[in-house]
Design a protein around this motif. Structure first.
Motif, mmCIF file in Angstrom:
data_model
loop_
_atom_site.group_PDB
_atom_site.id
_atom_site.type_symbol
_atom_site.label_atom_id
_atom_site.label_comp_id
_atom_site.label_asym_id
_atom_site.label_seq_id
_atom_site.Cartn_x
_atom_site.Cartn_y
_atom_site.Cartn_z
ATOM 1 N N SER A 1 0.751 -1.132 -0.110
ATOM 2 C CA SER A 1 -0.092 0.090 0.065
ATOM 3 C C SER A 1 0.813 1.170 -0.075
ATOM 4 O O SER A 1 0.637 2.364 -0.809
ATOM 5 C CB SER A 1 -0.801 0.097 1.226
ATOM 6 O OG SER A 1 -0.246 0.239 2.279
ATOM 7 N N VAL B 1 -2.565 2.036 12.295
ATOM 8 C CA VAL B 1 -3.545 2.684 11.494
ATOM 9 C C VAL B 1 -3.679 1.648 10.152
ATOM 10 O O VAL B 1 -4.676 1.362 9.768
ATOM 11 C CB VAL B 1 -3.164 3.810 11.160
ATOM 12 C CG1 VAL B 1 -4.538 4.385 10.016
ATOM 13 C CG2 VAL B 1 -3.729 4.685 12.493
ATOM 14 N N ARG C 1 -4.809 -1.809 10.694
ATOM 15 C CA ARG C 1 -6.283 -2.023 10.500
ATOM 16 C C ARG C 1 -7.393 -1.392 9.554
ATOM 17 O O ARG C 1 -7.935 -2.137 9.189
ATOM 18 C CB ARG C 1 -6.662 -0.921 11.739
ATOM 19 C CG ARG C 1 -8.016 -1.113 12.289
ATOM 20 C CD ARG C 1 -8.534 0.069 13.345
ATOM 21 N NE ARG C 1 -8.369 1.397 13.088
ATOM 22 C CZ ARG C 1 -7.276 2.015 13.473
ATOM 23 N NH1 ARG C 1 -6.578 1.827 14.362
ATOM 24 N NH2 ARG C 1 -7.260 3.404 13.073
ATOM 25 N N LYS C 2 -6.605 -0.627 8.613
ATOM 26 C CA LYS C 2 -7.424 -0.015 7.547
ATOM 27 C C LYS C 2 -7.134 -1.471 6.455
ATOM 28 O O LYS C 2 -8.092 -1.604 5.656
ATOM 29 C CB LYS C 2 -6.542 1.129 6.929
ATOM 30 C CG LYS C 2 -6.946 2.213 7.896
ATOM 31 C CD LYS C 2 -7.973 3.107 7.321
ATOM 32 C CE LYS C 2 -8.202 4.168 8.033
ATOM 33 N NZ LYS C 2 -9.593 4.785 7.944
#
Length: 161
Positions: free
Chosen positions: A70, A125, A128-129
């Motif tokens: 990502s 974060v 989790r995302k």
């Protein structure tokens, strides 16, 4: 499929007390990114998920590879800030990917020294995302056979046992 089976077999050697459970981890090893068609990338992703199963850690959160991919995609659109680049280096290291070499060699330690807490926060974060809600070992139906061979599997249904 061969890469996944091989990673499971290697994990079964590392964790001989739960080979039956690891056998059923195959369903968790779905590629979530086009780049996972590259063997060393897919294997790192699969290895992390299998180790989570082996150690009883949640399998839903994004893997190190998913986070790194990502960040790679984000870097194609805009430059990564210090924290994001530090996280990219951390995820690369956590996934045990090949050494980067050159001027980037061991650079992650510098980023950790500068912004480790921010990297920790961004990692939480990102994982989790990037969670995959159905990436769990549930509803396993085992008839007491693995690869056609009878086994004593703790996940076998009462009917099969």
């Amino acid at each position: 499929m061969d890469w996944a089976e091989d990673e499971i077999a290697q994990a079964q050697l590392r964790h001989p007390d739960i080979t039956d459970v690891l056998h059923h981890s195959f369903a968790l090893l779905t590629a979530t990114h086009d780049r996972m068609s590259t063997e060393f990338i897919y294997r790192a992703h699969a290895r992390e998920l299998i180790e989570r199963v082996a150690t009883g850690v949640l399998t839903k959160p994004g893997t190190s590879i998913e986070v790194a991919l990502s960040l790679m995609q984000a870097s194609l659109v805009t430059p990564l800030n210090t924290t994001a680049f530090g996280l990219y280096l951390r995820m690369w290291r956590c996934a045990n990917l090949p050494a980067l070499g050159g001027p980037i060699q061991d650079l992650d330690h510098h980023y950790e020294a500068i912004v480790a807490t921010s990297i920790d926060d961004l990692e939480s974060v990102a994982r989790r995302k990037l969670s995959v809600s159905d990436r769990v070992l549930t509803l396993v139906t085992c008839e007491g056979f693995h690869h056609g061979e009878p086994v004593d599997c703790r996940l076998a249904t009462a009917r099969a046992a």
